[in-house]
Design a protein around this motif. Structure first.
Motif, PDB file in Angstrom:
ATOM      1  N   PRO B  33      28.626 -36.238 110.061  1.00  0.00           N
ATOM      2  CA  PRO B  33      29.021 -36.918 108.818  1.00  0.00           C
ATOM      3  C   PRO B  33      28.840 -35.976 107.619  1.00  0.00           C
ATOM      4  O   PRO B  33      27.818 -35.325 107.485  1.00  0.00           O
ATOM      5  CB  PRO B  33      28.030 -38.081 108.746  1.00  0.00           C
ATOM      6  N   ALA B  34      29.877 -35.894 106.778  1.00  0.00           N
ATOM      7  CA  ALA B  34      29.963 -34.815 105.801  1.00  0.00           C
ATOM      8  C   ALA B  34      28.906 -34.879 104.704  1.00  0.00           C
ATOM      9  O   ALA B  34      28.615 -33.877 104.076  1.00  0.00           O
ATOM     10  CB  ALA B  34      31.334 -34.829 105.169  1.00  0.00           C
ATOM     11  N   ARG B  35      28.319 -36.055 104.475  1.00  0.00           N
ATOM     12  CA  ARG B  35      27.413 -36.185 103.345  1.00  0.00           C
ATOM     13  C   ARG B  35      26.249 -35.199 103.433  1.00  0.00           C
ATOM     14  O   ARG B  35      25.772 -34.685 102.436  1.00  0.00           O
ATOM     15  CB  ARG B  35      26.883 -37.623 103.287  1.00  0.00           C
ATOM     16  N   ARG B  36      25.812 -34.926 104.662  1.00  0.00           N
ATOM     17  CA  ARG B  36      24.671 -34.027 104.849  1.00  0.00           C
ATOM     18  C   ARG B  36      24.984 -32.632 104.339  1.00  0.00           C
ATOM     19  O   ARG B  36      24.189 -32.024 103.653  1.00  0.00           O
ATOM     20  CB  ARG B  36      24.314 -33.943 106.327  1.00  0.00           C
ATOM     21  N   LEU B  37      26.160 -32.110 104.713  1.00  0.00           N
ATOM     22  CA  LEU B  37      26.531 -30.765 104.272  1.00  0.00           C
ATOM     23  C   LEU B  37      26.740 -30.766 102.764  1.00  0.00           C
ATOM     24  O   LEU B  37      26.345 -29.831 102.073  1.00  0.00           O
ATOM     25  CB  LEU B  37      27.803 -30.286 104.993  1.00  0.00           C
ATOM     26  N   ALA B  38      27.359 -31.837 102.265  1.00  0.00           N
ATOM     27  CA  ALA B  38      27.582 -31.954 100.827  1.00  0.00           C
ATOM     28  C   ALA B  38      26.238 -31.925 100.099  1.00  0.00           C
ATOM     29  O   ALA B  38      26.070 -31.209  99.115  1.00  0.00           O
ATOM     30  CB  ALA B  38      28.331 -33.242 100.512  1.00  0.00           C
ATOM     31  N   ASP B  39      25.251 -32.682 100.618  1.00  0.00           N
ATOM     32  CA  ASP B  39      23.919 -32.689 100.008  1.00  0.00           C
ATOM     33  C   ASP B  39      23.302 -31.295 100.040  1.00  0.00           C
ATOM     34  O   ASP B  39      22.719 -30.843  99.070  1.00  0.00           O
ATOM     35  CB  ASP B  39      22.988 -33.653 100.770  1.00  0.00           C
ATOM     36  N   ALA B  40      23.421 -30.636 101.196  1.00  0.00           N
ATOM     37  CA  ALA B  40      22.773 -29.345 101.368  1.00  0.00           C
ATOM     38  C   ALA B  40      23.352 -28.298 100.417  1.00  0.00           C
ATOM     39  O   ALA B  40      22.639 -27.457  99.892  1.00  0.00           O
ATOM     40  CB  ALA B  40      22.892 -28.876 102.819  1.00  0.00           C
ATOM     41  N   LEU B  41      24.671 -28.348 100.218  1.00  0.00           N
ATOM     42  CA  LEU B  41      25.311 -27.322  99.385  1.00  0.00           C
ATOM     43  C   LEU B  41      25.532 -27.800  97.956  1.00  0.00           C
ATOM     44  O   LEU B  41      25.931 -27.028  97.101  1.00  0.00           O
ATOM     45  CB  LEU B  41      26.646 -26.891 100.002  1.00  0.00           C
ATOM     46  N   GLY B  42      25.291 -29.071  97.707  1.00  0.00           N
ATOM     47  CA  GLY B  42      25.484 -29.617  96.366  1.00  0.00           C
ATOM     48  C   GLY B  42      26.940 -29.675  95.949  1.00  0.00           C
ATOM     49  O   GLY B  42      27.274 -29.395  94.809  1.00  0.00           O
ATOM     50  N   PRO B 306       7.915 -29.595 102.870  1.00  0.00           N
ATOM     51  CA  PRO B 306       7.987 -31.030 102.535  1.00  0.00           C
ATOM     52  C   PRO B 306       9.425 -31.482 102.323  1.00  0.00           C
ATOM     53  O   PRO B 306       9.775 -32.618 102.592  1.00  0.00           O
ATOM     54  CB  PRO B 306       7.193 -31.135 101.229  1.00  0.00           C
ATOM     55  N   GLU B 307      10.280 -30.569 101.878  1.00  0.00           N
ATOM     56  CA  GLU B 307      11.662 -30.920 101.597  1.00  0.00           C
ATOM     57  C   GLU B 307      12.504 -29.656 101.692  1.00  0.00           C
ATOM     58  O   GLU B 307      12.062 -28.596 101.258  1.00  0.00           O
ATOM     59  CB  GLU B 307      11.752 -31.477 100.172  1.00  0.00           C
ATOM     60  N   ALA B 308      13.718 -29.742 102.262  1.00  0.00           N
ATOM     61  CA  ALA B 308      14.583 -28.566 102.345  1.00  0.00           C
ATOM     62  C   ALA B 308      15.039 -28.177 100.935  1.00  0.00           C
ATOM     63  O   ALA B 308      15.178 -29.046 100.079  1.00  0.00           O
ATOM     64  CB  ALA B 308      15.794 -28.869 103.216  1.00  0.00           C
ATOM     65  N   PRO B 309      15.259 -26.872 100.681  1.00  0.00           N
ATOM     66  CA  PRO B 309      15.728 -26.463  99.360  1.00  0.00           C
ATOM     67  C   PRO B 309      17.038 -27.181  99.014  1.00  0.00           C
ATOM     68  O   PRO B 309      17.868 -27.407  99.880  1.00  0.00           O
ATOM     69  CB  PRO B 309      15.972 -24.962  99.510  1.00  0.00           C
ATOM     70  N   GLY B 310      17.223 -27.534  97.741  1.00  0.00           N
ATOM     71  CA  GLY B 310      18.384 -28.328  97.342  1.00  0.00           C
ATOM     72  C   GLY B 310      19.540 -27.508  96.817  1.00  0.00           C
ATOM     73  O   GLY B 310      20.538 -28.066  96.375  1.00  0.00           O
TER      74      GLY B 310
END
Lengths: 284, 328
Positions: B33-42, B306-310
């Motif tokens: 699902p694309a939202r994950r990649l979108a979140d990762a790359l902003g 604690p959290e992946a870089p944004g």
């Protein structure tokens, strides 16, 4: 709240990586310890459930493993069994071959066959409880809705009647319960919540329990104690713990889980994890 | 590649960002699902490659399963057959649920971009099913589906026009099947398979090209230090050893520093807390060593954060620190 184990069928789901197989195995083990006759069923290749029950290789025939029996749901074998029971005809091999081909091709048939096998086992007097390590939340809805899907494709006949029977067994909250597992992280919680909202609205099956898994213990130190320590590894571990806890709190509030399973530090084997979680079910 | 929840998308996004940063024109494609990649790359990730803001050499795109099947039908079938296929209820069911179809469509998409010449590197974020094995097997599986057992069993060897002729061996079975299924289900399925079979020659040719592309690809297998994900990743890597000369990269994500295991512990709450984490760190280290010993592949490790870089920059730095070099 009613005891989770007090049903005939538990379907355990959750996002990948949340510990779905561990929770399914632990429920089976906990029920087995109480003297219930339990069948644990894997709805994938079965490697995860096998590891958690310390079984070697799993097949479609139930095999004994400690206090429980365990098997994988193989759609072709399940269909063959169904045909042998329902359609007493000669030349079954040819019929089954054609059916097997259809199973491979039309996903609705495959899903219905698999969930049908799980439902059927849960109604057999041989078992007090069937625990299914169900597909992840993203895919489990298509299994739960498969009987309705197939009823829409098939105009009538034995299969349509069977589909209606499966739907009623799945929807009966006295018989069937979903156990939805999430770790206290954003995506697993979001997926669990939207899945539970979906099944509640469609009334395909009732939720027996939501489970927060791998929950870190509250620390007995704070940021200022960390700043004062000379132990650098202790400070790093403490800082990670505090940062994870801070995020965890929000996700736990969001999920409002019925049950909480702690993070098990340094657990070497899947079998050990299962037994530790089973100890927890023993107390509820 | 890897099983669910191990951080595949984060690592795919990080690898793509690192590759772009080092000067390669890079495309990140997600089948998840694309939202994950979108979140990762902003970025907003769409069906067509879109540029990542501030990153001139980095594009991202997603793959929609149903749209992918539509494009397969339109590419490989004549207009009338494609139209019939697209309105067939089974087509929709197959498109939505047959994971190999989705994976194969991703393969065709990757092939198109690889031949298009716009990119030096393409990073594919695969679906979690089977830890990626389904994805690699997709070109072969799609040929099996389209020209497979179901078609041979339900129909005769020759297909005279659109008229459906059941094979003699299937006929008695079909009569019984019809009485069980209560109607024309099997006949409908067979009709669908017949239409599907017309796209076989095109798909067979393209799928072999996709297969060649996959066998030359560098596989980055991702796992958390847990027995299940590691078993999936190990299966992925050992299945490919001997079938390809491409490098096999194993990444363990969310790993604790091994030195915690043997660090001295103070007799206070902080030391007591370290003791728990040390047990976990020691387990991670044991799993990493066992993996190296069993497969001959030494895993790279990414620390438990604690959290992946944004941001793409943060992700690229994380990959570089782990020693994940951009692919040559």
């Amino acid at each position: 709240m009613r005891a989770v184990l007090n049903r005939r069928l538990l379907l355990v789901t959750g996002k990948g990586g949340t510990g779905k197989s561990a929770v399914a195995a632990s429920l089976a083990v906990a029920a087995g310890r109480r003297g219930l006759r339990v069948l644990a069923l894997a709805m994938d290749h079965g490697a995860g459930l096998a590891r958690h029950l310390r079984a070697t290789t799993l097949g479609p025939a139930p095999q004994r493993c400690g206090d429980v029996h365990v098997a994988v749901v193989d759609p072709v074998a399940a269909l063959d069994e169904y045909l042998r029971m329902r359609v007493r005809v000669p030349r079954l091999a040819a019929v089954s071959r054609v059916f097997a081909a259809v199973v491979e091709t039309v996903p609705g048939v495959r899903d219905t066959t698999m969930i049908g096998k799980v439902v059927f086992e849960s109604t057999r007097p041989r078992w007090d409880l069937v625990v299914a390590d169900a597909p992840p939340t993203g895919q489990v809805s298509s299994f739960l809705e498969a009987p309705a899907t197939i009823a829409g494709l098939v105009p009538g006949g034995a299969v349509r009647d069977q589909a209606a029977w499966m739907r009623s067994v799945l929807a009966d909250p006295q018989h069937t319960g979903l156990v939805v597992v999430a770790t206290p992280e954003e995506l697993p919680v979001t997926e669990a919540k939207s899945f539970m909202a979906g099944v509640t609205a469609s009334r395909t099956a009732a939720v027996a329990a939501s489970v927060a898994n791998k929950v870190l213990p509250a620390p007995d130190f704070d940021g200022s104690a960390l700043a004062g320590t000379t132990d650098s590894s202790g400070r790093q571990a403490g800082a990670l713990h505090l940062a994870l806890i801070e995020r965890q709190q929000g996700h736990l509030m969001d999920l409002k889980a019925d049950r909480t399973i702690p993070f098990l530090f340094g657990m070497r084997t899947a079998g050990e994890t299962t037994e530790r979680i089973a100890d927890l079910w023993g107390t509820v | 590649m890897g099983s669910g929840g191990v951080g595949k998308t984060t690592i795919a996004a990080g690898l793509a960002a690192l590759s772009a940063q080092r000067g390669s024109r890079t495309l990140a494609i997600t089948v998840d699902p694309a939202r994950r990649l979108a979140d990762a790359l902003g970025v907003a990730v769409g069906l067509d490659p879109g540029a990542v803001a501030g990153w001139p050499r980095l594009d991202a795109s997603m793959l929609d399963a149903a749209a992918a099947w539509e494009s397969i039908a339109r590419t490989h079938a004549d207009t009338a057959t494609a139209a019939r296929l697209l309105t067939n209820p089974y087509f929709r069911a197959v498109a939505d649920r047959f994971p190999s179809g989705q994976a194969y469509a991703a393969g065709e998409e990757v092939l198109r971009h690889a031949h298009g010449g716009s990119y030096d590197h393409i990073v594919v974020d695969t679906p979690p099913a089977d830890g990626g094995l389904t994805f690699l097997a997709a070109p072969r599986n799609i040929r099996t589906l389209i020209a497979g057992r179901a078609l041979r069993l339900l129909t005769g060897p020759r297909l005279p026009g659109r008229r459906l002729i059941y094979s003699m061996t299937a006929r008695p079975a079909l009569m019984i099947a019809d009485s069980v299924l209560g109607g024309r289900l099997l006949e409908d399925v067979a009709e669908f398979l017949l239409d599907l079979s017309t796209i076989y020659p095109g798909v067979a040719r393209r799928s072999r090209e996709v297969e060649r592309l996959f066998s030359a690809a560098t596989i980055v297998a991702v796992a958390t230090p847990d027995p299940g994900p590691i078993a999936e990743a190990r299966r992925l890597i050992t299945d490919r050893i001997g079938t390809t000369d491409s490098p096999q990269i194993m990444v363990f994500n969310r790993v604790l520093p091994p030195e915690w295991a043997s660090a001295p512990r103070a007799a206070d709450p902080i030391g007591a807390n370290l003791q728990r984490w040390a047990a976990e760190a020691s387990r991670h280290d044991a799993l990493r060593r066992a993996f190296a010993a069993n497969t001959g592949v030494n895993p790279l490790t990414i620390p438990w954060l604690p959290e992946a870089p944004g941001t793409p920059q943060g992700l690229a730095d994380l990959m570089a620190a782990a020693g994940l070099e951009p692919l040559s």
